[in-house]
Design a protein around this motif. Structure first.
Motif, PDB file in Angstrom:
ATOM      1  N   HIS A  95      -7.732 -19.001   1.746  1.00 63.47           N
ATOM      2  CA  HIS A  95      -8.949 -19.696   2.159  1.00 63.47           C
ATOM      3  C   HIS A  95     -10.189 -18.940   1.699  1.00 63.47           C
ATOM      4  O   HIS A  95     -11.125 -19.533   1.138  1.00 63.47           O
ATOM      5  N   ARG A 118      -8.763 -27.601  -0.248  1.00 57.05           N
ATOM      6  CA  ARG A 118      -7.788 -27.682   0.849  1.00 57.05           C
ATOM      7  C   ARG A 118      -6.895 -28.905   0.697  1.00 57.05           C
ATOM      8  O   ARG A 118      -5.698 -28.854   1.002  1.00 57.05           O
ATOM      9  N   SER A 129      -3.580 -19.610   4.573  1.00 54.52           N
ATOM     10  CA  SER A 129      -3.924 -18.633   5.613  1.00 54.52           C
ATOM     11  C   SER A 129      -3.349 -17.256   5.306  1.00 54.52           C
ATOM     12  O   SER A 129      -3.783 -16.258   5.886  1.00 54.52           O
TER      13      SER A 129
END
Length: 336
Positions: A95, A118, A129
């Motif tokens: 991210h 995303r 993550s």
């Protein structure tokens, strides 16, 4: 209309070795262009020149109307690039890495760019993550693809983009390429996976020993290639029938089996198939299969044909015959 990529007489030397021999390559806007060739053919050298990772020894290169050496950050923001050797390390998560790329891409709203990233991560099945350094090779490759696609650049330059990806993800990647083309983006795709080229490319250039040995659309590279043929015919004189087929020009590797008046014939036709069909028409045909070769078979034959020519030429000499790509480019220029 100006070509998205214009490469003219590009040459790259590494000491006494010439990696690219006066390469000519033009890519039209809104197309998918496939670049194929064996290791050492010059594919990666060509792509790195386009993004100014390396500098040419001679010749000219223009990308999106600009010289990569002078285009700077503004030009690079218009390009999505996946290198052939992708190295993603560090403690940051996927991210955070994509957030950084979204900020520096500069071509759209960073929030919208990250949202697209995303969405692509969901499609490709990668967990953003996790720290990037803990990801597998395949998942790092997915992150590399996401950063190239997510800001929807005018030009995508993809060097072996599916390396390390499983077949399902490869299929999703091909859909991403099709969507990019539909959106008007231009894609330059280098690959060893020839099925990718067959399924997505509008035009193809085949590189061998730093030279373009053939170019054109995918179908044109298949014309004149060998075809695998199998037939069953009814005949009372198998020996005479075999003699007829032995005289067919271009028919090789013939295998014949006779069983109760049914003659099974298989082989390969190199070149025009008409002579084979005309001989076949003399008999009652019980079954016939003609398999067009895939691009891989055509390309391997092109490699074989070019290897002797390239090996015979010295590193200083130009090819005896004008390369097909130069003839094709001259024809395009004549039509403008």
């Amino acid at each position: 209309m100006t070509d998205t990529i214009e490469i003219d007489r590009l040459q790259k030397r590494y000491g006494s070795r010439i990696a690219l021999h006066e390469l000519d390559l033009h890519v039209r806007p809104g197309t998918v262009f496939g670049l194929i060739g064996p290791n050492g053919a010059g594919k990666t050298t060509t792509l790195r020149t386009l993004v100014d990772v390396i500098r040419p020894s001679s010749g000219s290169v223009r990308v999106l109307g600009e010289d990569p050496r002078h285009g700077g950050v503004a030009l690079r923001r218009r390009i999505g690039y996946v290198p052939g050797e992708l190295h993603l390390e560090g403690r940051s998560s996927g991210h955070r890495m994509l957030s950084f790329y979204a900020q520096v891409s500069g071509s759209r709203d960073a929030t919208a760019t990250l949202r697209t990233g995303r969405e692509l991560a969901d499609r490709l099945g990668v967990d953003l993550s996790r720290p990037v350094r803990t990801l597998s090779k395949g998942n790092k490759q997915k992150v590399g693809l996401i950063q190239a696609f997510m800001h929807r650049p005018e030009l995508l330059i993809l060097d072996e983009p599916t390396s390390g990806l499983d077949p399902l993800v490869q299929r999703e990647f091909l859909q991403m390429v099709r969507e990019a083309k539909s959106a008007g983006q231009t894609v330059l795709l280098s690959s060893h996976v020839l099925s990718e080229i067959q399924q997505t490319a509008d035009e193809v250039a085949v590189l061998a020993n730093g030279r373009v040995v053939a170019d054109g659309d995918v179908a044109s590279l298949r014309l004149g290639s060998i075809r695998r043929v199998r037939a069953e015919i009814s005949t009372t004189d198998a020996a005479a029938a075999r003699a007829d087929f032995d005289r067919v020009p271009g028919l090789g590797g013939v295998e014949v089996h006779d069983s109760d008046g049914i003659l099974s014939i298989s082989g390969t036709v190199d070149g025009a198939i008409d002579p084979f069909i005309k001989v076949l028409a003399r008999f009652e045909v019980r079954d016939l299969t003609v398999e067009e070769p895939d691009l891989e078979e055509s390309v391997l034959r092109l490699y074989g044909a070019s290897a002797a020519n390239a090996g015979a030429a010295t590193s200083e000499a130009a090819p005896t015959n004008e390369p097909p790509t130069r003839r094709a480019r001259r024809g395009r220029e004549g039509r403008r």
